[in-house]
Design a protein around this motif. Sequence first.
Motif, PDB file in Angstrom:
ATOM      1  N   ILE A   1       1.678 -10.105 -11.006  1.00 11.55           N
ATOM      2  CA  ILE A   1       1.372  -8.781 -10.446  1.00 11.55           C
ATOM      3  C   ILE A   1       0.303  -7.989 -10.851  1.00 11.55           C
ATOM      4  N   SER A   2      -0.270  -7.109 -10.032  1.00 14.27           N
ATOM      5  CA  SER A   2      -1.582  -6.295 -10.349  1.00 14.27           C
ATOM      6  C   SER A   2      -1.510  -5.191  -9.437  1.00 14.27           C
ATOM      7  N   ARG A   3      -2.503  -4.377  -9.970  1.00 14.69           N
ATOM      8  CA  ARG A   3      -2.560  -3.156  -9.216  1.00 14.69           C
ATOM      9  C   ARG A   3      -3.685  -2.572  -9.112  1.00 14.69           C
TER      10      ARG A   3
ATOM     11  N   VAL B   1       0.705  -1.287  -0.011  1.00 12.83           N
ATOM     12  CA  VAL B   1       0.152  -0.216   0.040  1.00 12.83           C
ATOM     13  C   VAL B   1       0.824   1.356  -0.036  1.00 12.83           C
ATOM     14  N   ALA B   2       0.539   2.087  -0.918  1.00 16.10           N
ATOM     15  CA  ALA B   2       1.171   3.314  -0.982  1.00 16.10           C
ATOM     16  C   ALA B   2       0.548   4.541  -0.306  1.00 16.10           C
ATOM     17  N   SER B   3       1.306   5.440   0.169  1.00 11.58           N
ATOM     18  CA  SER B   3       0.658   6.516   0.743  1.00 11.58           C
ATOM     19  C   SER B   3       0.577   7.788  -0.403  1.00 11.58           C
ATOM     20  N   GLY B   4      -0.022   8.691  -0.187  1.00 13.19           N
ATOM     21  CA  GLY B   4      -0.144   9.722  -1.291  1.00 13.19           C
ATOM     22  C   GLY B   4      -1.064   9.690  -2.364  1.00 13.19           C
ATOM     23  N   ARG B   5      -1.236  10.795  -3.032  1.00 14.11           N
ATOM     24  CA  ARG B   5      -2.412  10.674  -4.056  1.00 14.11           C
ATOM     25  C   ARG B   5      -1.946  10.292  -5.414  1.00 14.11           C
ATOM     26  N   THR B   6      -0.843  10.222  -5.704  1.00 13.51           N
ATOM     27  CA  THR B   6      -0.063  10.083  -6.936  1.00 13.51           C
ATOM     28  C   THR B   6       0.315   8.729  -7.277  1.00 13.51           C
ATOM     29  N   PHE B   7      -0.277   7.633  -6.810  1.00 13.88           N
ATOM     30  CA  PHE B   7       0.161   6.271  -6.962  1.00 13.88           C
ATOM     31  C   PHE B   7       0.082   5.841  -8.285  1.00 13.88           C
ATOM     32  N   SER B   8      -0.835   6.406  -8.895  1.00  9.84           N
ATOM     33  CA  SER B   8      -1.256   6.074 -10.274  1.00  9.84           C
ATOM     34  C   SER B   8       0.019   6.505 -11.296  1.00  9.84           C
TER      35      SER B   8
ATOM     36  N   ALA C   1       7.243  -6.669 -12.096  1.00  9.33           N
ATOM     37  CA  ALA C   1       6.937  -5.221 -12.469  1.00  9.33           C
ATOM     38  C   ALA C   1       5.903  -4.935 -13.138  1.00  9.33           C
ATOM     39  N   ILE C   2       5.325  -3.794 -12.947  1.00  7.69           N
ATOM     40  CA  ILE C   2       3.949  -3.544 -13.445  1.00  7.69           C
ATOM     41  C   ILE C   2       4.042  -1.844 -13.800  1.00  7.69           C
ATOM     42  N   SER C   3       3.644  -1.562 -15.015  1.00  5.47           N
ATOM     43  CA  SER C   3       3.499  -0.029 -15.539  1.00  5.47           C
ATOM     44  C   SER C   3       2.446   0.641 -14.840  1.00  5.47           C
ATOM     45  N   ARG C   4       2.592   1.971 -14.780  1.00  5.16           N
ATOM     46  CA  ARG C   4       1.554   2.878 -14.048  1.00  5.16           C
ATOM     47  C   ARG C   4       0.116   2.398 -14.280  1.00  5.16           C
ATOM     48  N   SER C   5      -0.038   2.119 -15.656  1.00  2.99           N
ATOM     49  CA  SER C   5      -1.472   2.214 -16.218  1.00  2.99           C
ATOM     50  C   SER C   5      -1.746   0.688 -15.870  1.00  2.99           C
ATOM     51  N   ALA C   6      -0.968  -0.358 -15.546  1.00  2.00           N
ATOM     52  CA  ALA C   6      -1.139  -1.641 -15.569  1.00  2.00           C
ATOM     53  C   ALA C   6      -1.058  -2.372 -17.045  1.00  2.00           C
ATOM     54  N   GLY C   7      -0.889  -1.461 -17.932  1.00  2.00           N
ATOM     55  CA  GLY C   7      -1.013  -1.934 -19.389  1.00  2.00           C
ATOM     56  C   GLY C   7       0.305  -2.963 -19.577  1.00  2.00           C
ATOM     57  N   SER C   8       1.201  -2.966 -18.809  1.00  2.00           N
ATOM     58  CA  SER C   8       2.346  -3.769 -19.295  1.00  2.00           C
ATOM     59  C   SER C   8       2.978  -4.399 -18.094  1.00  2.00           C
ATOM     60  N   THR C   9       3.505  -5.607 -17.728  1.00  2.00           N
ATOM     61  CA  THR C   9       4.004  -6.378 -16.822  1.00  2.00           C
ATOM     62  C   THR C   9       5.127  -7.039 -17.285  1.00  2.00           C
ATOM     63  N   ASP C  10       5.964  -7.551 -16.369  1.00  2.00           N
ATOM     64  CA  ASP C  10       7.229  -8.355 -16.784  1.00  2.00           C
ATOM     65  C   ASP C  10       7.587  -9.117 -15.448  1.00  2.00           C
ATOM     66  N   TYR C  11       8.366 -10.320 -15.967  1.00  2.00           N
ATOM     67  CA  TYR C  11       8.418 -11.354 -14.546  1.00  2.00           C
ATOM     68  C   TYR C  11       9.838 -11.723 -14.614  1.00  2.00           C
ATOM     69  N   LYS C  12      10.501 -12.043 -13.658  1.00  4.35           N
ATOM     70  CA  LYS C  12      11.846 -12.923 -13.814  1.00  4.35           C
ATOM     71  C   LYS C  12      11.361 -14.361 -14.229  1.00  4.35           C
ATOM     72  N   PRO C  13      12.108 -14.958 -15.191  1.00  2.00           N
ATOM     73  CA  PRO C  13      11.674 -16.026 -15.778  1.00  2.00           C
ATOM     74  C   PRO C  13      11.380 -17.212 -14.939  1.00  2.00           C
ATOM     75  N   SER C  14      11.933 -17.453 -13.825  1.00  2.00           N
ATOM     76  CA  SER C  14      11.793 -18.428 -12.848  1.00  2.00           C
ATOM     77  C   SER C  14      10.443 -18.261 -12.229  1.00  2.00           C
ATOM     78  N   VAL C  15       9.919 -17.219 -12.141  1.00  2.00           N
ATOM     79  CA  VAL C  15       8.440 -17.157 -11.495  1.00  2.00           C
ATOM     80  C   VAL C  15       7.430 -16.748 -12.521  1.00  2.00           C
ATOM     81  N   LYS C  16       7.606 -16.575 -13.882  1.00  2.00           N
ATOM     82  CA  LYS C  16       6.732 -16.333 -14.656  1.00  2.00           C
ATOM     83  C   LYS C  16       5.743 -17.630 -15.250  1.00  2.00           C
ATOM     84  N   GLY C  17       4.356 -17.252 -14.998  1.00  4.55           N
ATOM     85  CA  GLY C  17       3.326 -18.450 -14.918  1.00  4.55           C
ATOM     86  C   GLY C  17       2.987 -18.947 -13.606  1.00  4.55           C
ATOM     87  N   ARG C  18       3.991 -18.513 -12.629  1.00  7.64           N
ATOM     88  CA  ARG C  18       3.442 -18.795 -11.242  1.00  7.64           C
ATOM     89  C   ARG C  18       3.000 -17.546 -10.361  1.00  7.64           C
TER      90      ARG C  18
END
Length: 127
Positions: free
Chosen positions: A69-71, A22-29, A49-66
Amino acid sequence: VQLQASGGGLVQSGGSLRLSCVASGRTFSSYNMGWFRQAPGKEREFAAAISRSAGSTDYKPSVKGRFTISRDNAKNTVYLQMNSLKPEDTAVYSCAANSAFRATMRWLQFAYNYDYWGQGTQVTVSS
């Protein structure tokens, strides 16, 4: 911005956990968000990782599929759903925020590109 991570714990191999940050402040997006982890005696490593709009995500290969990340920008919260956990996933997991307006997902894999960090939450997976 201040970040507060939670949701860690002890789980058996094959189990699931959901981490929240959880982030404080009003500019989390306006922040790109990432999860990193550090196992005992090892360097901190990128998990997801996830982009500010949640339009893009990325994963370490060993965790991808398991891991997923969302927001929820309305709740100022980023999540990491972790399924099919393995003992090698044991680590302290930390969330981080990046304020760059134009950040590639590749760029978000590097801890030094993040501006703010939360405290970690311990995840322990028993075999």
